[in-house]
Scaffold this motif. Sequence first.
Motif, PDB file in Angstrom:
ATOM      1  N   LEU A  43      49.736  36.561  43.749  1.00 21.96           N
ATOM      2  CA  LEU A  43      48.298  36.306  43.738  1.00 21.96           C
ATOM      3  C   LEU A  43      47.542  37.404  44.474  1.00 21.96           C
ATOM      4  O   LEU A  43      46.496  37.865  44.014  1.00 21.96           O
ATOM      5  N   LYS A  44      48.099  37.836  45.604  1.00 18.03           N
ATOM      6  CA  LYS A  44      47.451  38.894  46.375  1.00 18.03           C
ATOM      7  C   LYS A  44      47.410  40.190  45.578  1.00 18.03           C
ATOM      8  O   LYS A  44      46.396  40.886  45.557  1.00 18.03           O
ATOM      9  N   ILE A  45      48.510  40.504  44.888  1.00 22.20           N
ATOM     10  CA  ILE A  45      48.561  41.729  44.088  1.00 22.20           C
ATOM     11  C   ILE A  45      47.535  41.679  42.971  1.00 22.20           C
ATOM     12  O   ILE A  45      46.822  42.657  42.698  1.00 22.20           O
ATOM     13  N   ILE A  46      47.429  40.521  42.294  1.00 24.50           N
ATOM     14  CA  ILE A  46      46.488  40.382  41.183  1.00 24.50           C
ATOM     15  C   ILE A  46      45.064  40.651  41.644  1.00 24.50           C
ATOM     16  O   ILE A  46      44.301  41.386  40.999  1.00 24.50           O
ATOM     17  N   ILE A  47      44.701  40.072  42.786  1.00 20.10           N
ATOM     18  CA  ILE A  47      43.327  40.204  43.259  1.00 20.10           C
ATOM     19  C   ILE A  47      43.064  41.593  43.826  1.00 20.10           C
ATOM     20  O   ILE A  47      42.018  42.196  43.570  1.00 20.10           O
ATOM     21  N   LEU A  48      44.035  42.131  44.574  1.00 19.99           N
ATOM     22  CA  LEU A  48      43.836  43.441  45.189  1.00 19.99           C
ATOM     23  C   LEU A  48      43.692  44.548  44.158  1.00 19.99           C
ATOM     24  O   LEU A  48      42.866  45.450  44.309  1.00 19.99           O
ATOM     25  N   GLN A  49      44.488  44.480  43.089  1.00 16.52           N
ATOM     26  CA  GLN A  49      44.500  45.597  42.149  1.00 16.52           C
ATOM     27  C   GLN A  49      43.238  45.675  41.290  1.00 16.52           C
ATOM     28  O   GLN A  49      43.010  46.690  40.620  1.00 16.52           O
ATOM     29  N   VAL A  50      42.421  44.625  41.307  1.00 15.28           N
ATOM     30  CA  VAL A  50      41.176  44.679  40.537  1.00 15.28           C
ATOM     31  C   VAL A  50      39.940  44.741  41.430  1.00 15.28           C
ATOM     32  O   VAL A  50      38.834  44.942  40.914  1.00 15.28           O
ATOM     33  N   SER A  51      40.113  44.606  42.735  1.00 11.72           N
ATOM     34  CA  SER A  51      38.943  44.503  43.605  1.00 11.72           C
ATOM     35  C   SER A  51      38.163  45.808  43.687  1.00 11.72           C
ATOM     36  O   SER A  51      36.925  45.802  43.690  1.00 11.72           O
ATOM     37  N   TRP A 182      43.291  42.480  53.108  1.00 11.30           N
ATOM     38  CA  TRP A 182      42.375  41.721  52.264  1.00 11.30           C
ATOM     39  C   TRP A 182      40.959  42.275  52.275  1.00 11.30           C
ATOM     40  O   TRP A 182      40.084  41.745  51.571  1.00 11.30           O
ATOM     41  N   ALA A 183      40.700  43.317  53.043  1.00 13.22           N
ATOM     42  CA  ALA A 183      39.338  43.833  53.164  1.00 13.22           C
ATOM     43  C   ALA A 183      38.711  44.199  51.813  1.00 13.22           C
ATOM     44  O   ALA A 183      37.548  43.847  51.562  1.00 13.22           O
ATOM     45  N   PRO A 184      39.418  44.895  50.902  1.00 14.55           N
ATOM     46  CA  PRO A 184      38.785  45.210  49.603  1.00 14.55           C
ATOM     47  C   PRO A 184      38.375  43.964  48.829  1.00 14.55           C
ATOM     48  O   PRO A 184      37.320  43.962  48.166  1.00 14.55           O
ATOM     49  N   VAL A 185      39.177  42.921  48.910  1.00 14.34           N
ATOM     50  CA  VAL A 185      38.868  41.673  48.194  1.00 14.34           C
ATOM     51  C   VAL A 185      37.617  41.033  48.776  1.00 14.34           C
ATOM     52  O   VAL A 185      36.732  40.574  48.039  1.00 14.34           O
ATOM     53  N   ILE A 186      37.529  41.005  50.098  1.00 17.85           N
ATOM     54  CA  ILE A 186      36.375  40.398  50.752  1.00 17.85           C
ATOM     55  C   ILE A 186      35.102  41.171  50.413  1.00 17.85           C
ATOM     56  O   ILE A 186      34.041  40.581  50.149  1.00 17.85           O
ATOM     57  N   LEU A 292      39.632  39.154  36.876  1.00 17.83           N
ATOM     58  CA  LEU A 292      40.854  38.380  37.098  1.00 17.83           C
ATOM     59  C   LEU A 292      41.760  38.414  35.868  1.00 17.83           C
ATOM     60  O   LEU A 292      42.991  38.496  35.996  1.00 17.83           O
ATOM     61  N   ILE A 293      41.163  38.354  34.680  1.00 20.93           N
ATOM     62  CA  ILE A 293      41.962  38.473  33.456  1.00 20.93           C
ATOM     63  C   ILE A 293      42.665  39.825  33.425  1.00 20.93           C
ATOM     64  O   ILE A 293      43.848  39.928  33.062  1.00 20.93           O
ATOM     65  N   PHE A 294      41.946  40.865  33.807  1.00 23.49           N
ATOM     66  CA  PHE A 294      42.538  42.197  33.889  1.00 23.49           C
ATOM     67  C   PHE A 294      43.732  42.194  34.837  1.00 23.49           C
ATOM     68  O   PHE A 294      44.797  42.735  34.520  1.00 23.49           O
ATOM     69  N   SER A 299      49.537  42.375  36.119  1.00 24.34           N
ATOM     70  CA  SER A 299      50.617  41.762  36.888  1.00 24.34           C
ATOM     71  C   SER A 299      51.613  41.052  35.975  1.00 24.34           C
ATOM     72  O   SER A 299      52.820  41.070  36.222  1.00 24.34           O
ATOM     73  N   GLY A 300      51.099  40.425  34.902  1.00 27.64           N
ATOM     74  CA  GLY A 300      51.986  39.718  33.981  1.00 27.64           C
ATOM     75  C   GLY A 300      52.941  40.650  33.269  1.00 27.64           C
ATOM     76  O   GLY A 300      54.142  40.337  33.120  1.00 27.64           O
TER      77      GLY A 300
END
Length: 337
Positions: A43-51, A182-186, A292-294, A299-300
Amino acid sequence: MNVLLALLLMIGLFELLGALTMGQSFLFDSDGRFDTIFNEARLKIIILQVSIIGIIAIGSTQVIISGGIDLSPGSIVGLTAMIAMSFAQTAMVNGNPNPKAIFGESWMDLPVIIPILVALGVGLLAGFVNGALIAYTKIPPFIATLGMMVAARGAAKWWSKGNPISFPTDQFSSIGNGLNGWAPVIIFVGLAVLFHLILKYTVYGKHTYAIGSNEDAARMSGIKVNRHKVLVYTIAGMLAGLSAIVLASKNLTAQAGMGVMYELDAIAMTVIGGISLAGGRGSLVGTVLGALIFGVIISGFTFLRLDAYYQEMVKGFIIVAAVVLDQWRQRRAGSKV
């Protein structure tokens, strides 16, 4: 809701493929632990890689809603990262002078606010030039931003003669690596919420939608269309500059090739998120879901151990399908009228 459904279907598809081909779950914890349900690392990878690209997508969303297009953010990221890192370097590295120093010692170990302001200023200036060209010379947005894309990439290579710039101060590196990574996500989520509220509840947002829906009608109603276009592109450029700050600080280095294809990924996020390329319709909620789809797609495919070129093929198909669906919806809405 359609974009959210597409996200859930995409997650379900990777769960099914993972179970059939690998005997593993895509997002859920498969180790039998009771302290967590989800696979937190994935989950962290999914969010970080698109932030980081998501920050650019926030600006691209506003540009597209206003009826424009911006092809320059990726190159602005490369140029801004190089310039910002030049002002963020530390004087000493392991007891020796910084081997990648761009300026003299008096320009080393500067307060972190200086490279931040420099980066935002570069992005703002590039966006202002884009907006001014489009608004006052009537050059098509595609051509104006294409010119900026080429020029900014050339300037990024010229800045240090193609050499990377490294060794930032601890303060600067904490921008992209703070808060346990998590800074980029925030930053992305905070900006998404802020601009969602701005687009929905302020005059700026109403004018942006009005211009994208019908520019002539917006002008006749008293909206200063040219000035507003300049503002929209200036904000998009500034967000590209902020993305460069996060990217350079996270990687602890800046290279002229940073940001390649970022503009297309950002546009893809907005299109997948339901933003109409015709302008005047969509929201940042859709852009966040599109991001998130990206992330789920990338990641998938990594989870299924499929080669990276399959990702590009599938992303291209999804983009085309999203645009075709948008055109179909517009024709259907027009026929009802």
